[in-house]
Enzyme design. Structure first.
Site: not given
Length: 481
Positions: A249, A157, A191
């Site tokens: 994100h 990114k 995550k």
């Protein structure tokens, strides 16, 4: 040291040559090299592999010098410190190549030698830890040299800087790689606590019926950071908080939160549902977006003295579909704020019938909400009203807490980023953004990038510009708690 997990039921990655472009950059030092070492210690790398660090001729290193460089990076940034046989085995797999691809130290020759040393069928993994404007030459090099065969490619990114650059980058990739070979990485999606959001929704009939506009007043995704730009002024001037954090994100987390239930958690159905959310996102109105800059940013190295780059962003987004129509999604992130947190708040609607006296005067504004802390290992908190002890019918706020005491990643000293590296080697694209998804997000962002509002300044250690409360009015931010 990490204790290798029981991974008998988990497939082992194919034998690999892992080639890292931008090996002398900050990302490779802080994340990639330590991450690969963590995977090696945890017993999760392939049976046979080589790691090739690729740099410009000006940064040419011998293999021994590269191993020393990697040792220093792992020592500084890894939780598993390099020592003993584990480090010796990992270091033996490290070698250096130069780009452009010339001579015995050129990329083709070094990759060929690495594949010969491994033997048999070997898959290539190219990790482009370089800025978007530097990717064109590398992609062209890989394609023209035939190195794209039996390969996968990781793109860091931000994937482009706007819609036009993202479309151009996708076209360049499509010339030499199939979409099944391309992994646009976003470490938030690695995550374990993001997986837990899927479990909370789709494994529990208790919550899924509430996950819609008839029961939800608002949703917040709040990711404040206490860190400054950490000496990355030149990089940050090209990105800013919106490109660095929101398009990647926060919008990705929004997609997971708002999607419909997929038919399975494999890549195609999962990404299809996330992309439907992106297609339903309303084009951003710059008037509803607050851009901030911390006092002192202009003094940072590499920052223009008259910079209008934002270090803080807060906005109101809308998902215009039957599930979420009319529910605001509040997003906030920024540098040098009061706390470093990663939380989601689902604000539930109040009952239609207010039969309790203290329901009517707004005494309990923080009741009826679900708070998800998605900083691994993560936790879930439900705030609700109960009767206080005593003869009077008086309400009081209560909280039910659930904590993930341990995660696979924590047990093995793995970060979300490292989990994603493993998923790439296994070929699982479920947690990676598709080309049409990222282009849609840049399309949603276009008006803000073209007509940004003026910057408002804020002091370090605060919660952003003073007008931040206006973004969520008539609601309020969960943080500070």
């Amino acid at each position: 040291m990490s204790t290798p997990p029981a991974v008998a039921t988990r497939p082992k990655p194919d034998n690999h040559v892992i080639i890292i472009f931008g090996i002398t950059g900050d990302l490779a030092r802080r994340k990639i090299l330590p991450g690969l070492y963590h995977l090696a210690v945890a017993g999760l790398l392939p049976e046979r592999y080589r790691v090739v660090g690729c740099g410009r001729p000006s940064s040419l290193m011998t293999d021994d010098e590269f191993r020393t460089y990697a040792f220093d990076a792992v020592t500084e940034f890894a939780s598993d410190k390099p020592s003993g046989k584990e480090w010796a085995d990992f270091a033996a797999c490290l070698t250096f190549a130069i780009d452009p691809d010339e001579g015995q130290n050129g990329l083709s020759a070094v990759v060929g030698e690495a594949e010969k040393a491994i033997g048999g069928v070997v898959r290539r993994l190219f990790h482009l830890a370089i800025p978007p404007d530097a990717m064109h030459d590398v992609i062209s090099l890989l394609g023209t040299k035939g190195l794209n065969k039996n390969a996968r490619i990781i793109c860091e990114k931000p994937f482009g800087t706007d819609l036009t650059s993202a479309q151009k980058l996708n076209a360049e990739l499509d010339e030499y790689f199939d979409e099944s070979q391309i992994f646009r990485i976003d470490h938030f999606l690695g995550k374990e606590s993001i997986d837990n959001i899927l479990a909370l929704r789709f494994a529990n009939e208790l919550f899924e019926p509430l996950w819609r506009r008839t029961h939800v007043r608002y949703v917040q995704i709040d990711v404040p950071e206490t860190l400054s730009i950490e000496g990355r002024g030149s990089f940050y001037e090209e990105t800013g908080a919106f490109r660095d954090m929101v398009v990647t994100h926060l919008f990705q987390v929004l997609g997971i939160l708002a999607m419909e239930q997929p038919t399975s958690l494999t890549a195609k159905p999962l990404r299809n549902e996330v992309n439907k959310v992106f297609e339903s996102l309303r084009i951003l109105d710059p008037v509803t977006v607050l851009r901030g800059q911390y006092n002192g940013y202009l003094d940072e190295a590499g920052v223009a003295p008259d910079s209008t780059t934002e270090t803080f962003i807060a906005l109101r987004a809308w998902v215009d579909n039957s599930r979420w129509m009319g529910v605001p999604f509040y997003l906030r992130t920024g540098k040098c704020l009061a706390e470093s947190r990663q939380i989601i708040t689902i604000g539930l609607r109040e009952p239609v019938m207010e039969i309790f006296p203290d329901q009517k005067d707004g005494q309990h504004p923080d009741a009826d909400r679900l708070i998800i802390d998605f900083k691994d290992p993560g936790s879930i908190h439900a705030d609700f009203l109960v009767k206080q002890p005593g003869p009077e019918m008086t309400l009081g706020q209560a909280r039910m807490n659930f904590y993930y005491r341990e995660s696979f990643q924590e047990k093995n000293n793995l970060e979300a980023y490292e989990r994603l590296l493993l998923e790439v080697m296994l070929g699982n694209q479920a947690l990676f953004t598709r080309s049409d998804g990222i282009e849609r997000l840049w399309e949603v962002a276009a008006p803000l990038l073209e007509r940004p509002r003026p910057i408002e300044t804020y002091d370090k250690g605060t919660w952003g510009p003073k007008s931040v409360a206006d973004v969520v009015a008539p609601h309020h931010w969960t943080l500070p708690e």
